[in-house]
Write a protein that holds these residues in place. Structure first.
Motif, PDB file in Angstrom:
ATOM      1  N   ALA A   1       2.322   0.537   6.641  1.00  0.00           N
ATOM      2  CA  ALA A   1       1.888   1.818   6.083  1.00  0.00           C
ATOM      3  C   ALA A   1       1.121   1.602   4.785  1.00  0.00           C
ATOM      4  O   ALA A   1       0.077   2.228   4.546  1.00  0.00           O
ATOM      5  CB  ALA A   1       3.094   2.723   5.849  1.00  0.00           C
ATOM      6  N   ILE A   2       1.629   0.693   3.940  1.00  0.00           N
ATOM      7  CA  ILE A   2       0.949   0.395   2.671  1.00  0.00           C
ATOM      8  C   ILE A   2      -0.436  -0.178   2.944  1.00  0.00           C
ATOM      9  O   ILE A   2      -1.433   0.232   2.330  1.00  0.00           O
ATOM     10  CB  ILE A   2       1.800  -0.577   1.819  1.00  0.00           C
TER      11      ILE A   2
ATOM     12  N   GLU B   1      -2.773   2.473   4.196  1.00  0.00           N
ATOM     13  CA  GLU B   1      -3.200   3.344   3.090  1.00  0.00           C
ATOM     14  C   GLU B   1      -4.271   2.659   2.245  1.00  0.00           C
ATOM     15  O   GLU B   1      -5.278   3.272   1.886  1.00  0.00           O
ATOM     16  CB  GLU B   1      -1.982   3.683   2.222  1.00  0.00           C
ATOM     17  N   ARG B   2      -4.063   1.364   1.970  1.00  0.00           N
ATOM     18  CA  ARG B   2      -5.070   0.620   1.196  1.00  0.00           C
ATOM     19  C   ARG B   2      -6.390   0.549   1.954  1.00  0.00           C
ATOM     20  O   ARG B   2      -7.459   0.686   1.354  1.00  0.00           O
ATOM     21  CB  ARG B   2      -4.569  -0.797   0.912  1.00  0.00           C
TER      22      ARG B   2
ATOM     23  N   ALA C   1      -7.484   2.686   4.189  1.00  0.00           N
ATOM     24  CA  ALA C   1      -8.098   4.016   4.193  1.00  0.00           C
ATOM     25  C   ALA C   1      -8.769   4.293   2.849  1.00  0.00           C
ATOM     26  O   ALA C   1      -9.889   4.814   2.796  1.00  0.00           O
ATOM     27  CB  ALA C   1      -7.041   5.072   4.502  1.00  0.00           C
ATOM     28  N   THR C   2      -8.097   3.900   1.760  1.00  0.00           N
ATOM     29  CA  THR C   2      -8.667   4.095   0.423  1.00  0.00           C
ATOM     30  C   THR C   2      -9.947   3.271   0.276  1.00  0.00           C
ATOM     31  O   THR C   2     -10.952   3.762  -0.248  1.00  0.00           O
ATOM     32  CB  THR C   2      -7.646   3.680  -0.656  1.00  0.00           C
TER      33      THR C   2
END
Length: 152
Positions: free
Chosen positions: A79-80, A83-84, A86-87
């Motif tokens: 998940a982390i 998220e990274r 996607a950012t």
């Protein structure tokens, strides 16, 4: 009239009766000991079996717990990372865009570079003149010393 069996009946003497009773008592005692040992062996086997079963169950529980913790950890890490990613994808190209929008600093333009070279040349010429002047002064001082020595 009495009918008697043909085999004569013998009676055991009191010593023989005591010896027979003692022998039967010993046989029963030995039979009880054997029975107790067999029961102890069976009980020990049952205890070992229960222990192995419990140990196996605990290992399975621990393995399941560790697997669940590992799966949770991996899911959190994924998940982390997602998220990274996607950012990073959101901001993709922003640096290039920002760089093209910014003005180039004067020191990086052709005019700025030429100006810096001109100033460097002036500094060089000034330093060279200073060095020549210092060498002349040293030579003049040496010449005066030689003259002064010759006079004396």
């Amino acid at each position: 009239a009495h009918s008697r069996s043909s085999a004569p009946m013998y009676r055991l003497s009191p010593n023989e009766q005591a010896a027979l009773a003692k022998k039967e008592f010993e046989q029963r005692r030995i039979a009880r000991l054997i029975q107790v040992r067999q029961q102890e062996g069976e009980n020990a086997a049952q205890i070992r079996k229960r222990f192995k079963t419990r140990l196996s169950w605990e290992k399975e529980q621990l393995a399941a717990q560790l697997q669940a913790e590992w799966d949770d950890y991996r899911a959190a890490q994924q998940a982390i990372l997602a998220e990274r990613q996607a950012t990073a994808l959101e901001h993709f190209g922003e640096s290039h865009e920002l760089a093209t929008r910014q003005e180039i600093p004067y020191s990086k333009t052709a005019e700025g570079i030429a100006e810096a070279e001109r100033r460097a040349q002036l500094r060089y010429e000034k330093a060279a003149q200073q060095l020549i002047a210092e060498r002349r002064e040293i030579k003049n001082a040496d010449d005066e010393k030689r003259l002064y020595r010759c006079v004396l």
